[in-house]
Write an enzyme that holds these catalytic residues in place. Structure first.
Site, mmCIF file in Angstrom:
data_model
loop_
_atom_site.group_PDB
_atom_site.id
_atom_site.type_symbol
_atom_site.label_atom_id
_atom_site.label_comp_id
_atom_site.label_asym_id
_atom_site.label_seq_id
_atom_site.Cartn_x
_atom_site.Cartn_y
_atom_site.Cartn_z
ATOM 1 N N GLU A 10 0.829 -1.218 0.000
ATOM 2 C CA GLU A 10 0.000 0.000 0.000
ATOM 3 C C GLU A 10 0.857 1.259 0.000
ATOM 4 O O GLU A 10 0.430 2.304 -0.470
ATOM 5 C CB GLU A 10 -0.932 0.033 1.220
ATOM 6 C CG GLU A 10 -2.217 -0.749 1.017
ATOM 7 C CD GLU A 10 -3.263 -0.504 2.099
ATOM 8 O OE1 GLU A 10 -2.973 0.175 3.097
ATOM 9 O OE2 GLU A 10 -4.372 -1.023 1.936
ATOM 10 N N HIS A 15 8.926 -26.590 -1.342
ATOM 11 C CA HIS A 15 8.329 -27.726 -2.057
ATOM 12 C C HIS A 15 7.183 -27.275 -2.957
ATOM 13 O O HIS A 15 6.395 -28.088 -3.422
ATOM 14 C CB HIS A 15 7.867 -28.777 -1.041
ATOM 15 C CG HIS A 15 9.010 -29.323 -0.236
ATOM 16 N ND1 HIS A 15 9.580 -30.555 -0.480
ATOM 17 C CD2 HIS A 15 9.733 -28.773 0.772
ATOM 18 C CE1 HIS A 15 10.593 -30.752 0.366
ATOM 19 N NE2 HIS A 15 10.707 -29.680 1.135
ATOM 20 N N LYS A 61 -14.207 -0.560 -4.026
ATOM 21 C CA LYS A 61 -15.338 -0.193 -3.174
ATOM 22 C C LYS A 61 -16.413 0.501 -3.996
ATOM 23 O O LYS A 61 -17.601 0.242 -3.822
ATOM 24 C CB LYS A 61 -14.877 0.764 -2.061
ATOM 25 C CG LYS A 61 -13.984 0.127 -1.033
ATOM 26 C CD LYS A 61 -13.681 1.113 0.078
ATOM 27 C CE LYS A 61 -12.547 0.615 0.943
ATOM 28 N NZ LYS A 61 -12.018 1.641 1.830
HETATM 29 O O1 PA5 Z 1 -3.888 0.876 5.806
HETATM 30 C C1 PA5 Z 1 -5.023 1.289 5.642
HETATM 31 O O2 PA5 Z 1 -5.306 2.483 5.773
HETATM 32 C C2 PA5 Z 1 -6.151 0.344 5.322
HETATM 33 O O3 PA5 Z 1 -5.699 -0.967 5.173
HETATM 34 C C3 PA5 Z 1 -7.175 0.362 6.437
HETATM 35 O O4 PA5 Z 1 -6.549 0.002 7.635
HETATM 36 C C4 PA5 Z 1 -8.332 -0.580 6.154
HETATM 37 O O5 PA5 Z 1 -8.932 -0.237 4.913
HETATM 38 C C5 PA5 Z 1 -9.381 -0.495 7.248
HETATM 39 O O6 PA5 Z 1 -9.831 0.807 7.404
HETATM 40 P P1 PA5 Z 1 -10.624 1.263 8.682
HETATM 41 O O7 PA5 Z 1 -9.759 1.093 9.867
HETATM 42 O O8 PA5 Z 1 -10.983 2.687 8.420
HETATM 43 O O9 PA5 Z 1 -11.847 0.374 8.799
#
Ligand code: PA5
Length: 449
Positions: free
Chosen positions: A289, A310, A424
């Site tokens: 990310e 393996h 989303k």
């Molecule tokens: O790193 C990030 O920002 C995302 O992976 C969020 O943690 C994830 O989408 C969950 O979001 P939230 O904590 O708002 O539910």
């Protein structure tokens, strides 16, 4: 105390020592930017100054609520996804007995997870599994509006209220969310849940050392102060102003950028201990990310050796040459098991009699490193003396700090994740979520073609 160590010598030959030296100043500038807050993403740097990530008062409250729940529950269900899930899962899995789920008991509850997928069988089987147990819920969402955990929490909230009644259920629910915004904050305040706050300046994937990770880890019975201490000690050697030699996260950040420039576009995080499986999952989110954007970024992958030797071993040895490996090695496991001698020796293993299982594992590690080097796979090796809270804290901060530096060297904003929204939007359009009417029409027309 000894620190985590990193060995990058087996990357040279693929990248030059001159190039490594040439990038050191840039790495130090990028490290300084994490403190000076003068590069993109500068409002999400609360994790870098880890000594101030959490107050003593908040830590004590986390420990107190965890101790209260530990006395009465067999199971804590942690509801969250992405950064609100992977850090706690990684640490708890790394520190727990591998078979802890066979014996959940009061005083030492097991931690289960929900809301990290939308699998109908998963949530249904989870609800069945906890129905006759004493349990509590910890719902974690920074935004407070994420669909996956919201669905899981709606289902589990109904179950816990049905089992214990509304008042006792409220005592057994902890919410970790924004201090004032979002649906979860509104709900938690109106129902009177104990809450902990995710600060504005810490993004999900950098949040394991905030209540997001610390509370579930404390309920599991692990020492969150030691975890933080490990992080503090890596921060101390990688603060702004420290030399490049001391700043070991910068070593990793530099060498991985040089490998990427030489077209090694996949990094495989390797472990030889199955307890580190979810640590790799946490690491993949952190780097995926943070760096995978603007058409750039190393693809983060992981394997559990020797199991995956393996399966994936063949590709790594002889497939397309695009990957390097970063091996996490644990110097000394907790247990000692010696291979016994056998009178018949039908399996012909008596040459190993009296040797520890870990001795065999270490030879597998060394043999694999040499074989993969021969196959053209550069090697980075990170070693920790033991797998405990302290060294997990060191590794967490090491990788977080290196990620910030590395992303800035790469020239991206490591602290946003605009690409996560695309699925989303489509999902909400397909689900006819109010507000998505135009997108619903467009996606249906596209599917009808
Ligand atoms: O790193 C990030 O920002 C995302 O992976 C969020 O943690 C994830 O989408 C969950 O979001 P939230 O904590 O708002 O539910």
């Amino acid at each position: 105390m000894k620190n985590l160590s990193i060995d990058i010598s087996k990357a040279f030959g693929f990248v030059s020592e001159n190039d490594y030296k040439a990038l050191q100043n840039k790495a130090l500038e990028c490290n300084a930017a994490l403190y000076d807050k003068n590069l993109p993403g500068n409002d999400f740097l609360g994790w870098a100054d880890v000594k101030n990530i959490i107050s003593e008062d908040e830590l004590s409250q986390i420990e107190a609520k965890a101790a209260e729940l530990r006395k009465k529950i067999d199971v804590l269900v942690v509801i969250g996804i992405g950064g609100s899930y992977l850090g706690a899962k990684a640490v708890i899995e790394a520190l727990s007995n591998s078979f802890v789920q066979m014996n959940p008991k009061k005083g030492n509850p097991i931690i289960l997870f929900a809301g990290q997928n939308i699998g109908e069988d998963y949530i249904s089987e989870l609800m069945d599994a906890i129905a006759d147990r004493s349990y509590a819920l910890c719902v974690i969402s920074k935004s407070g509006t994420t669909t996956e955990p919201a669905i899981a929490f709606r289902l589990l909230k109904a179950k816990i209220e049905e089992k214990y009644g509304k008042a006792e259920a409220a005592n057994r629910i902890v919410a970790i969310t924004d201090k004032s915004r979002g649906a979860l904050r509104t709900l938690a305040d109106s129902e009177g849940y104990k809450t902990f706050v995710i600060g504005d300046t810490v993004g999900g994937r950098f949040s394991v050392l905030t209540p997001v990770g610390l509370f579930p880890i404390a309920v599991a019975g692990f020492d969150i102060r030691q975890l933080l201490q490990g992080a503090y000690d890596i921060e101390a050697i990688s603060q702004k102003g420290k030399s490049f030699d001391e700043n070991i996260p910068a070593h990793y950040a530099v060498v991985r950028n040089l490998l990427y420039q030489k077209k090694f576009s996949t990094e495989i995080l390797v472990n030889f201990h199955p307890k580190l499986h979810y640590f790799s999952e946490w690491w993949k989110q952190l780097y995926g990310e943070s760096e995978g954007k603007d058409g750039k970024g190393i693809f983060p992958a992981s394997v559990d050796f020797t199991s995956d030797l393996h399966s994936m071993g063949q590709y790594i040895q002889e497939g397309v040459r695009l990957m390097y490996e970063t091996v996490i090695s644990i110097a000394e496991p907790d247990r000692k098991v010696e291979i016994p001698s056998d009178a018949q020796n039908l399996d012909q293993l008596n040459f190993l009699a009296g040797k520890r299982v870990d001795f065999v594992n270490k030879q597998a590690e060394l043999g694999t490193q040499l074989a993969h080097l021969d196959g053209g796979v550069p090697q980075i090796r990170i070693e920790i003396p033991k797998l405990n809270e302290y060294y997990l804290g060191q590794m967490i901060y090491f990788f977080e700090k290196a990620c910030g530096i590395s992303g800035y060297i790469l020239g991206v904003n490591p602290f946003n994740q605009p690409g996560v929204e695309a699925y989303k939007k489509n999902m909400f359009a397909l689900l006819d979520k109010p507000g998505y009417e135009e997108a619903s029409k467009a996606i249906r027309a596209r599917l009808a073609k």
